[in-house]
Design a protein around this motif. Sequence first.
Motif, PDB file in Angstrom:
ATOM      1  N   MET A   1       0.851  -1.199   0.000  1.00  0.00           N
ATOM      2  CA  MET A   1       0.000   0.000   0.000  1.00  0.00           C
ATOM      3  C   MET A   1       0.881   1.241   0.000  1.00  0.00           C
ATOM      4  SD  MET A   1      -2.886   1.173   2.797  1.00  0.00           S
ATOM      5  CE  MET A   1      -3.912  -0.253   2.462  1.00  0.00           C
ATOM      6  N   ALA A   2       0.632   2.146  -0.945  1.00  0.00           N
ATOM      7  CA  ALA A   2       1.402   3.382  -1.000  1.00  0.00           C
ATOM      8  C   ALA A   2       1.037   4.269   0.178  1.00  0.00           C
ATOM      9  CB  ALA A   2       1.115   4.120  -2.314  1.00  0.00           C
ATOM     10  N   PRO A   3       1.991   5.125   0.648  1.00  0.00           N
ATOM     11  CA  PRO A   3       1.690   5.992   1.784  1.00  0.00           C
ATOM     12  C   PRO A   3       0.414   6.789   1.607  1.00  0.00           C
ATOM     13  CG  PRO A   3       4.028   6.077   1.279  1.00  0.00           C
ATOM     14  CD  PRO A   3       3.384   5.258   0.197  1.00  0.00           C
ATOM     15  N   SER A   4       0.170   7.321   0.411  1.00  0.00           N
ATOM     16  CA  SER A   4      -0.991   8.198   0.214  1.00  0.00           C
ATOM     17  C   SER A   4      -2.309   7.445   0.258  1.00  0.00           C
ATOM     18  CB  SER A   4      -0.872   8.936  -1.115  1.00  0.00           C
ATOM     19  OG  SER A   4      -0.875   8.028  -2.185  1.00  0.00           O
ATOM     20  N   ASP A   5      -2.278   6.116   0.122  1.00  0.00           N
ATOM     21  CA  ASP A   5      -3.517   5.354   0.185  1.00  0.00           C
ATOM     22  C   ASP A   5      -4.178   5.464   1.555  1.00  0.00           C
ATOM     23  OD1 ASP A   5      -3.109   4.553  -2.418  1.00  0.00           O
ATOM     24  OD2 ASP A   5      -2.175   2.657  -1.862  1.00  0.00           O
ATOM     25  N   LEU A   6      -3.368   5.737   2.577  1.00  0.00           N
ATOM     26  CA  LEU A   6      -3.892   5.834   3.929  1.00  0.00           C
ATOM     27  C   LEU A   6      -4.490   7.205   4.216  1.00  0.00           C
ATOM     28  CD1 LEU A   6      -0.914   4.149   5.818  1.00  0.00           C
ATOM     29  CD2 LEU A   6      -3.103   3.100   5.239  1.00  0.00           C
ATOM     30  N   HIS A   7      -4.005   8.223   3.526  1.00  0.00           N
ATOM     31  CA  HIS A   7      -4.389   9.601   3.833  1.00  0.00           C
ATOM     32  C   HIS A   7      -4.625  10.375   2.551  1.00  0.00           C
ATOM     33  CE1 HIS A   7      -3.148   8.841   7.977  1.00  0.00           C
ATOM     34  NE2 HIS A   7      -2.027   8.361   7.510  1.00  0.00           N
ATOM     35  N   PRO A   8      -5.810  10.329   1.976  1.00  0.00           N
ATOM     36  CA  PRO A   8      -6.061  11.116   0.763  1.00  0.00           C
ATOM     37  C   PRO A   8      -5.824  12.600   1.048  1.00  0.00           C
ATOM     38  CG  PRO A   8      -7.852   9.569   1.198  1.00  0.00           C
ATOM     39  CD  PRO A   8      -6.982   9.569   2.414  1.00  0.00           C
ATOM     40  N   PRO A   9      -4.942  13.257   0.297  1.00  0.00           N
ATOM     41  CA  PRO A   9      -4.623  14.661   0.569  1.00  0.00           C
ATOM     42  C   PRO A   9      -5.704  15.606   0.058  1.00  0.00           C
ATOM     43  CG  PRO A   9      -3.368  13.862  -1.290  1.00  0.00           C
ATOM     44  CD  PRO A   9      -4.155  12.690  -0.777  1.00  0.00           C
ATOM     45  N   LEU A  10      -5.653  16.854   0.554  1.00  0.00           N
ATOM     46  CA  LEU A  10      -6.577  17.866   0.078  1.00  0.00           C
ATOM     47  C   LEU A  10      -6.399  18.052  -1.418  1.00  0.00           C
ATOM     48  CD1 LEU A  10      -6.212  20.596   2.842  1.00  0.00           C
ATOM     49  CD2 LEU A  10      -8.256  19.284   2.349  1.00  0.00           C
ATOM     50  N   GLY A  11      -7.515  18.089  -2.145  1.00  0.00           N
ATOM     51  CA  GLY A  11      -7.462  18.292  -3.580  1.00  0.00           C
ATOM     52  C   GLY A  11      -7.166  17.040  -4.365  1.00  0.00           C
ATOM     53  N   GLY A  12      -6.836  15.946  -3.668  1.00  0.00           N
ATOM     54  CA  GLY A  12      -6.561  14.699  -4.360  1.00  0.00           C
ATOM     55  C   GLY A  12      -5.176  14.605  -4.953  1.00  0.00           C
ATOM     56  N   SER A  13      -4.289  15.550  -4.624  1.00  0.00           N
ATOM     57  CA  SER A  13      -2.933  15.543  -5.159  1.00  0.00           C
ATOM     58  C   SER A  13      -1.933  15.316  -4.042  1.00  0.00           C
ATOM     59  CB  SER A  13      -2.619  16.870  -5.854  1.00  0.00           C
ATOM     60  OG  SER A  13      -1.272  16.910  -6.284  1.00  0.00           O
ATOM     61  N   GLU A 218      13.731  17.293  -9.931  1.00  0.00           N
ATOM     62  CA  GLU A 218      13.478  16.439 -11.085  1.00  0.00           C
ATOM     63  C   GLU A 218      12.279  15.519 -10.842  1.00  0.00           C
ATOM     64  OE1 GLU A 218      14.998  17.065 -13.774  1.00  0.00           O
ATOM     65  OE2 GLU A 218      16.475  18.425 -12.887  1.00  0.00           O
ATOM     66  N   THR A 219      11.513  15.282 -11.896  1.00  0.00           N
ATOM     67  CA  THR A 219      10.312  14.449 -11.777  1.00  0.00           C
ATOM     68  C   THR A 219      10.647  13.059 -11.272  1.00  0.00           C
ATOM     69  OG1 THR A 219       9.238  15.692 -13.550  1.00  0.00           O
ATOM     70  CG2 THR A 219       8.329  13.522 -13.038  1.00  0.00           C
ATOM     71  N   ASP A 220      11.727  12.464 -11.751  1.00  0.00           N
ATOM     72  CA  ASP A 220      12.099  11.127 -11.295  1.00  0.00           C
ATOM     73  C   ASP A 220      12.433  11.122  -9.811  1.00  0.00           C
ATOM     74  OD1 ASP A 220      11.687  10.071 -13.779  1.00  0.00           O
ATOM     75  OD2 ASP A 220      13.805  10.017 -14.345  1.00  0.00           O
ATOM     76  N   ASP A 221      13.032  12.205  -9.316  1.00  0.00           N
ATOM     77  CA  ASP A 221      13.340  12.317  -7.892  1.00  0.00           C
ATOM     78  C   ASP A 221      12.044  12.373  -7.086  1.00  0.00           C
ATOM     79  OD1 ASP A 221      14.722  12.600  -5.523  1.00  0.00           O
ATOM     80  OD2 ASP A 221      15.125  14.728  -5.794  1.00  0.00           O
ATOM     81  N   LEU A 222      11.093  13.165  -7.556  1.00  0.00           N
ATOM     82  CA  LEU A 222       9.804  13.232  -6.859  1.00  0.00           C
ATOM     83  C   LEU A 222       9.133  11.866  -6.831  1.00  0.00           C
ATOM     84  CD1 LEU A 222      10.326  16.314  -7.322  1.00  0.00           C
ATOM     85  CD2 LEU A 222       7.870  16.534  -7.664  1.00  0.00           C
ATOM     86  N   ARG A 223       9.206  11.162  -7.949  1.00  0.00           N
ATOM     87  CA  ARG A 223       8.594   9.840  -8.022  1.00  0.00           C
ATOM     88  C   ARG A 223       9.204   8.901  -6.978  1.00  0.00           C
ATOM     89  NH1 ARG A 223       8.951   9.424 -12.970  1.00  0.00           N
ATOM     90  NH2 ARG A 223       6.782   9.836 -13.570  1.00  0.00           N
ATOM     91  N   ALA A 224      10.517   8.974  -6.822  1.00  0.00           N
ATOM     92  CA  ALA A 224      11.193   8.138  -5.834  1.00  0.00           C
ATOM     93  C   ALA A 224      10.765   8.505  -4.415  1.00  0.00           C
ATOM     94  CB  ALA A 224      12.707   8.274  -5.985  1.00  0.00           C
ATOM     95  N   GLN A 225      10.597   9.793  -4.147  1.00  0.00           N
ATOM     96  CA  GLN A 225      10.182  10.218  -2.807  1.00  0.00           C
ATOM     97  C   GLN A 225       8.758   9.770  -2.498  1.00  0.00           C
ATOM     98  OE1 GLN A 225      12.660  11.199  -1.211  1.00  0.00           O
ATOM     99  NE2 GLN A 225      13.956  11.754  -2.942  1.00  0.00           N
ATOM    100  N   LEU A 226       7.893   9.845  -3.490  1.00  0.00           N
ATOM    101  CA  LEU A 226       6.481   9.493  -3.268  1.00  0.00           C
ATOM    102  C   LEU A 226       6.275   8.007  -3.023  1.00  0.00           C
ATOM    103  CD1 LEU A 226       4.777  11.884  -5.828  1.00  0.00           C
ATOM    104  CD2 LEU A 226       4.616  11.971  -3.331  1.00  0.00           C
ATOM    105  N   ALA A 227       7.295   7.210  -3.253  1.00  0.00           N
ATOM    106  CA  ALA A 227       7.219   5.806  -2.894  1.00  0.00           C
ATOM    107  C   ALA A 227       7.472   5.597  -1.405  1.00  0.00           C
ATOM    108  CB  ALA A 227       8.229   4.997  -3.708  1.00  0.00           C
ATOM    109  N   ARG A 228       7.936   6.667  -0.714  1.00  0.00           N
ATOM    110  CA  ARG A 228       8.351   6.501   0.682  1.00  0.00           C
ATOM    111  C   ARG A 228       7.648   7.459   1.642  1.00  0.00           C
ATOM    112  NH1 ARG A 228      14.770   5.199   0.446  1.00  0.00           N
ATOM    113  NH2 ARG A 228      14.214   4.240   2.428  1.00  0.00           N
ATOM    114  N   VAL A 229       7.035   8.521   1.122  1.00  0.00           N
ATOM    115  CA  VAL A 229       6.316   9.479   1.967  1.00  0.00           C
ATOM    116  C   VAL A 229       4.963   9.768   1.341  1.00  0.00           C
ATOM    117  CG1 VAL A 229       8.405  10.534   2.928  1.00  0.00           C
ATOM    118  CG2 VAL A 229       7.424  11.443   0.813  1.00  0.00           C
ATOM    119  N   ALA A 251       2.641  14.235 -14.437  1.00  0.00           N
ATOM    120  CA  ALA A 251       3.212  12.958 -14.019  1.00  0.00           C
ATOM    121  C   ALA A 251       2.456  12.315 -12.867  1.00  0.00           C
ATOM    122  CB  ALA A 251       4.678  13.159 -13.629  1.00  0.00           C
ATOM    123  N   PHE A 252       1.981  13.112 -11.914  1.00  0.00           N
ATOM    124  CA  PHE A 252       1.443  12.542 -10.680  1.00  0.00           C
ATOM    125  C   PHE A 252      -0.061  12.722 -10.496  1.00  0.00           C
ATOM    126  CE2 PHE A 252       5.896  13.833  -9.739  1.00  0.00           C
ATOM    127  CZ  PHE A 252       6.430  12.546  -9.770  1.00  0.00           C
TER     128      PHE A 252
END
Length: 333
Positions: A1-13, A218-229, A251-252
């Motif tokens: 389960m990705a981190p964001s699956d637990l906490h839908p953020p404001l605006g859905g982003s 960089e977009t790839d850096d953000l993608r890597a971070q979003l796998a962990r936070v 991208a996201f």
Amino acid sequence: MAPSDLHPPLGGSRLSVAPMMDWTDRHCRAFHRVLAPKALLYTEMVHAQAVIHGDRERLLGFDPAEHPVALQLGGSDPALLAEASRIGAGWGYDEINLNVGCPSDRVQAGRFGACLMREPTLVAECIAAMQAAVSVPVTVKCRLGVDEQEDYEVFLAFVDTVAATGCRRFIVHARKAWLQGLSPKENREIPPLRYDWVYRLKRERPDLVVSLNGGLRETDDLRAQLARVDGVMIGRAAYHEPYRLHEYAVAFDGEPRRPRAALLRAWFPYVERQLAAGVALKHLSRHVLGLFHARPGGRAFRQILSEGAAKPGAGIALLERALAATEASPEAA
């Protein structure tokens, strides 16, 4: 389960744009909303005293298109922060955020910002008072610590003390701050980034919503971070090169990719409303100067706007002329 699956953020982003003094005003946010329709936007930091006693339309006014938008407050008096939060929520903000990260001398002199990293109990009192005053989320933007603080356990104790109030969301600038000897600019660059502390916080406190701020580009850096936070907060990269913010949204958030010129023209109705209200074009156009950064005609685009926006009567025609310069550039052929 990705981190964001637990906490839908404001605006859905899972994207947010950092609060930046003298930059993320209402005109900037209106432009950023065009670029990233779902990202959470933040105001510049406003001191609680200013909210209570100052010109609220100037300090708090925003366009309905900016939603979701958060108000960032500065201060350290629980009663004043509670009142300012109540006022902000009454103006329609979707979130109230407390600044516990700004290292400037002026902020330190007022006993708010990053120096509050040394006073977790006071921060918890402030957050509890703010939460009691409003029904919208109350969040914290903080550092990893200040000055001599080098122990992850000290940082974790700060978060735990504040989280005990029921505060669930922490936006962490993954550097500590030096309160003496470094300027605010140096504090954004010199203290080393420690993403591992933020990853560890999320791993050890999975019930918290943790967003990462600092050094992201960089977009790839953000993608890597979003796998962990749970989320990423972008600051200067999104401001100086605003098309990057649109690329992040593509991208996201699944937004369709749009050309730079189309995005700028989508902002024109807002510009026209502001011009009709008496706002000078220079106060709006300064936020779009980087739209064609490193692109054909980008220098001509900036020059036309920088030289012409302050002149009486400057309006949409000047923006169109700047766009035409990008299309007429020899490099664009």
